[in-house]
Motif scaffolding. Structure first.
Motif: not given
Length: 605
Positions: A531-536, A552-556, A573-574, A576-582
């Protein structure tokens, strides 16, 4: 008289002069100079287009002794001239007749060496043409040899196969039909070349039940083993529409026939280390020999059990599990390779062996054997690393087939092994789903000790845990985590605390400590971070002159390809959607545990 014509006449005259001089000499009196003069004059006649005159000289009965001793020297210029002339040219026909005459008249030993030298010296696009041209005279000469016949046959076959091996094997239907280098045609010509020697071995075996002259037989086995590795291991061997007689299928059938006729087919299929293995002082050579043999035997099994070559010779006395056991070494060899043509043979062989078996019939004891542990791990590597999607899907289907064939204890052991070794969240998630299915069977259809009680608790310790606690990368492990939560939800719903068949209620405190609490903490941390990354990113985009700024972006833990800010926001956002699902499944599990625990407490109060 024109100068060119006089030079040609000179070449023929020189040859005739040498012939006349040698006609009066005894065979033992021929000198090195005579050989050289004959070769030079004969070559000049060929190059100047006077093959007809040379043929007359060779066919003259008076020159029989000269040709017997000196004729082999003409092989090299003769081959050059044959390739120089067009197919329909009379001069080419004369050259071919000279080659045939030399095969009949020359000293077999000398001509054998001359022919072999010519095959050895050829390269590139002329290899198949040269081999096919010289096979007939080479066969004629070998059939005449008295001494070291087996050695000479073996040397010829080895030389031919060594020359063919560097050539690319046609794979697609178009390549096979075109056969640009002539490899398809050449391979089948080589089999025809070998047939008289196969017949010789067969006749000798029929004469005596204790056939002791193993040399020729051994050479034929070596040839078959080489042929299985090349071209058959990498060849396309499926039936192809529009090709009436598939050249490599025909070649494979011929190789199987040779092995059957000399009594070696069944022993090679069922005995892992058959035949004399040469003793190599150099370990590297020994390793190469072992690998070549393993490749050949794996291909042989594929031909028999998948393509059904030689199936009419096959004894119908072996159980499906024994056939699988015999083939696991071969399957492992094939699955270690990366070429599609070889890898697909390994998958087809494994699938074919498994489809012969009844579900739940494969005993767990087989997992004590190295191959039965290694092959599933090879399947996992293909599923996760192979660039070809159809191969990945097929590997997954075969893994499920293997799971289905094992008895209950075998399934349990295999699940434990794969959970510990796969190192891939998707595979772990798939195994956990299979565990859930086995628990369901244990609870609803039949009792088994492996997916209930203390055995299951031991398995759940592996399943219901986070590799690095709250610090675990939840995005990278999302497949595993979702499968684990779904399993736990199923257990809580299906198994009443009063029954506790699975033992889950006894170990609930441990599950909460090792899995649920760290997961909740990890989710809160991950969501806050993203969420902080999205805001940033949104703030940075406002400041930037254009939303198309590439960054560039680092994911996982993996750096993503260069993306615009808009694309990066989509990825975030994708996640975050995964985290919401979990989180939604986690909340449901916690709610179910709370409701069921409260209900039991109310009953007890």
């Amino acid at each position: 008289m024109p100068e060119e014509h006089s030079q040609t006449i000179m070449a023929v005259d020189e040859l005739l002069a040498i012939i006349q001089r040698c006609q009066i000499l005894e065979e033992a009196d021929f000198k090195g100079e005579d050989f050289n003069l004959f070769q030079v004059a004969g070559q000049k006649c060929l190059e100047d287009g006077y093959a007809a005159q040379l043929l007359e000289v060779i066919q003259n009965e008076k020159n029989k002794v000269i040709i017997k001793n000196m004729g082999w020297n003409l092989i090299s210029p003769l081959v050059r001239c044959i390739f120089m002339y067009k197919q329909e040219d009379d001069k080419r026909e004369h050259c071919l007749r000279i080659l045939d005459q030399l095969a009949q008249l020359c000293n077999p030993k000398e001509l054998f060496l001359g022919l072999l030298e010519q095959i050895e010296q050829t390269s590139g696009e002329q290899v198949c043409q040269t081999v096919m041209l010289l096979l007939q005279p080479l066969q004629t000469v070998l059939l005449k040899l008295q001494n070291k016949k087996a050695y000479s046959v073996g040397l010829s076959l080895a030389m031919i196969m060594n020359q063919l091996t560097p050539l690319p094997v046609p794979y697609t239907k178009q390549q096979i039909q075109e056969d640009r280098l002539g490899l398809c045609q050449c391979c089948n010509a080589v089999v025809d070349f070998a047939k008289p020697f196969v017949n010789e071995v067969v006749k000798n075996m029929e004469k005596s039940s204790e056939y002791n002259d193993m040399e020729l037989k051994e050479e034929l086995i070596k040839f078959c083993m080489k042929s299985l590795k090349y071209p058959l291991l990498t060849a396309q061997l499926e039936q192809l529409e529009g090709i009436e007689e598939h050249p490599f299928r025909h070649f494979a059938a011929e190789i199987i026939d040779i092995l059957w006729n000399i009594g070696e087919l069944i022993p090679l299929v069922f005995v892992r280390h058959k035949g004399k293995s040469p003793h190599w002082e150099n370990q590297e050579f020994a390793d190469i020999e072992r690998k070549n043999s393993a490749d050949s035997l794996a291909c042989l099994s594929y031909l028999m059990f998948v393509q059904h070559f030689g199936v009419e010779c096959f004894p119908v006395v072996f159980s499906p599990s024994y056939l699988l056991l015999c083939n696991m070494t071969h399957i492992e060899v094939l699955l270690k390779r990366t070429e599609e043509s070889v890898l697909s043979k390994g998958l087809d062989l494994f699938e074919s062996c498994l489809l012969r078996m009844e579900d739940n019939s494969l005993l767990h004891h087989y997992l004590e054997l190295r191959d039965f542990i290694n092959v599933p791990q090879d399947l996992v590597k293909i599923m996760t690393l192979c660039p070809m999607e159809h191969m990945r899907k097929k590997s997954l289907n075969i893994l499920q087939l293997l799971i289905d064939k094992f008895d209950t204890e075998g399934k349990y052991t295999l699940f434990r092994c794969l959970l510990k070794t796969s190192n891939h969240a998707g595979v772990e998630g798939y195994i956990i789903k299979n565990i859930k299915d086995q628990i369901h069977l244990a609870l609803t259809e039949y009792d088994n000790i492996w997916f209930t009680g203390h055995h299951l608790i031991s398995l759940l310790d592996l399943v219901l845990s986070l590799p690095e606690g709250a610090e675990t990368d939840l995005l990278q492990n999302s497949d595993r985590i979702m499968a684990s939560l779904n399993l736990l939800r199923y257990l809580v719903i299906k198994d009443c605390e009063s029954d506790n068949q699975t033992g889950v209620w006894t170990t609930l405190g441990k599950i909460e400590q090792n899995f649920l609490k760290p997961l909740r903490v990890g989710l809160n941390m991950s969501k806050a971070h993203y969420e902080a990354e999205i805001k940033n990113k949104k703030e940075n985009r406002k400041e930037a002159q254009s939303s198309n700024t590439v960054c560039s972006l680092t994911v996982s833990g993996e750096k993503m390809p260069a993306m615009t800010t808009g694309m990066q926001l989509q990825v975030l956002h994708s996640a975050l959607f995964t985290f919401d699902l979990i989180e939604s499944v986690l909340a449901r599990v916690e709610e179910l545990i709370e409701v069921k625990t409260k209900a039991v407490m109310d009953e007890n109060s």
